[in-house]
Design an enzyme around this catalytic site. Structure first.
Site, short mmCIF file in Angstrom:
data_model
loop_
_atom_site.label_atom_id
_atom_site.label_comp_id
_atom_site.label_asym_id
_atom_site.label_seq_id
_atom_site.Cartn_x
_atom_site.Cartn_y
_atom_site.Cartn_z
CE LYS A 187 62.11 14.87 74.51
NZ LYS A 187 63.07 13.92 75.07
CE1 TYR A 200 47.55 17.32 95.44
CE2 TYR A 200 46.34 15.42 94.65
CZ TYR A 200 46.55 16.78 94.65
OH TYR A 200 45.76 17.60 93.88
CG LEU A 235 51.61 17.42 79.57
CD1 LEU A 235 51.78 16.70 78.24
CD2 LEU A 235 52.89 17.36 80.38
CD GLU A 236 50.24 23.00 83.38
OE1 GLU A 236 51.47 22.85 83.54
OE2 GLU A 236 49.41 22.41 84.07
CD GLN A 240 45.07 15.86 86.86
OE1 GLN A 240 44.46 16.75 87.46
NE2 GLN A 240 46.20 16.09 86.24
CB THR A 271 63.27 18.84 70.86
OG1 THR A 271 64.34 17.91 70.92
CG2 THR A 271 62.75 18.95 69.44
CB ALA A 293 63.37 24.49 75.60
NE ARG A 294 68.34 22.42 72.32
CZ ARG A 294 69.66 22.27 72.30
NH1 ARG A 294 70.35 22.66 71.26
NH2 ARG A 294 70.25 21.70 73.32
CD GLN A 343 64.67 13.74 81.61
OE1 GLN A 343 65.37 14.48 82.30
NE2 GLN A 343 65.13 12.96 80.66
#
Length: 188
Positions: free
Chosen positions: A111, A170, A136-137, A180, A113, A115-116, A156
């Site tokens: 997102k 998969y 999530l990394e 997982q 927000t 990234a900024r 997103q």
């Protein structure tokens, strides 16, 4: 292949359990305070981060090796926020559990927000018939500590539907991250 709209996402979530729990609209506030938004957007779905984090640490002078991963490379944090040290990295997971259809590929983007603020979210694609919580990394690219908020939007998901089903999904391959739950560390 076409990117799918909010109507398609709602239908797939409500009729086929593609996303659970599912938010059909955009949530921008909780208990009267603004948050980083989550839920269905025009052409995607903004996922939330659970309050379960693994922050990289160098306490044990471990080497990061995907073929021989040392779990002591992380400090576990269970909290509504996570502070990632400067130039460091953390793992988390989505609150949402995904079940990707056989003819869909899902791509995750961070997102704006975050990234900024110099916080980069990296997630590999969710392949056809993959299911589970998404790990999530988060990379803090700044020289300052960076805060991530649990139970708020962090990334997103974009859904690309093919006009034909894949030959091997998969699930068919017996993928090592199938089903997982929680934050999942690297496997070989």
């Amino acid at each position: 292949m076409s990117i799918k709209s909010d109507r398609w996402i709602r239908r797939m979530a409500e009729q086929h359990g593609m996303i659970e729990p599912f938010e059909p609209g955009q949530v921008r506030a909780q208990e009267g305070r603004p948050i980083v938004s989550y839920g269905t957007s025009s052409y995607g779905y903004d996922v939330r981060c659970a309050a379960e984090f693994k922050i990289f640490t160098n306490i044990n002078s471990a080497v990061v090796d995907p073929k021989s991963f040392d779990a002591t490379s992380f400090v576990d944090v269970n909290n509504n926020t996570c502070v990632i040290p400067p130039n460091s990295f953390a793992l988390a997971r989505t609150i949402e559990y995904f079940r990707i259809p056989r003819n869909v590929l899902t791509i995750c983007l961070g997102k704006s927000t975050y990234a900024r603020c110099g916080i980069i979210v990296n997630v590999t694609p969710l392949e056809p018939e993959w299911e589970g919580h998404v790990t999530l990394e988060f990379s803090n690219t700044t020289p300052l500590p960076a805060r991530i908020y649990a139970n708020e939007g962090v990334a997103q998901m974009l859904f690309l539907e093919s006009d034909e089903e894949c030959e091997t999904s998969y699930r068919d391959r017996g993928g090592k991250y199938q089903g997982q739950k929680g934050v999942t560390l690297p496997k070989t």
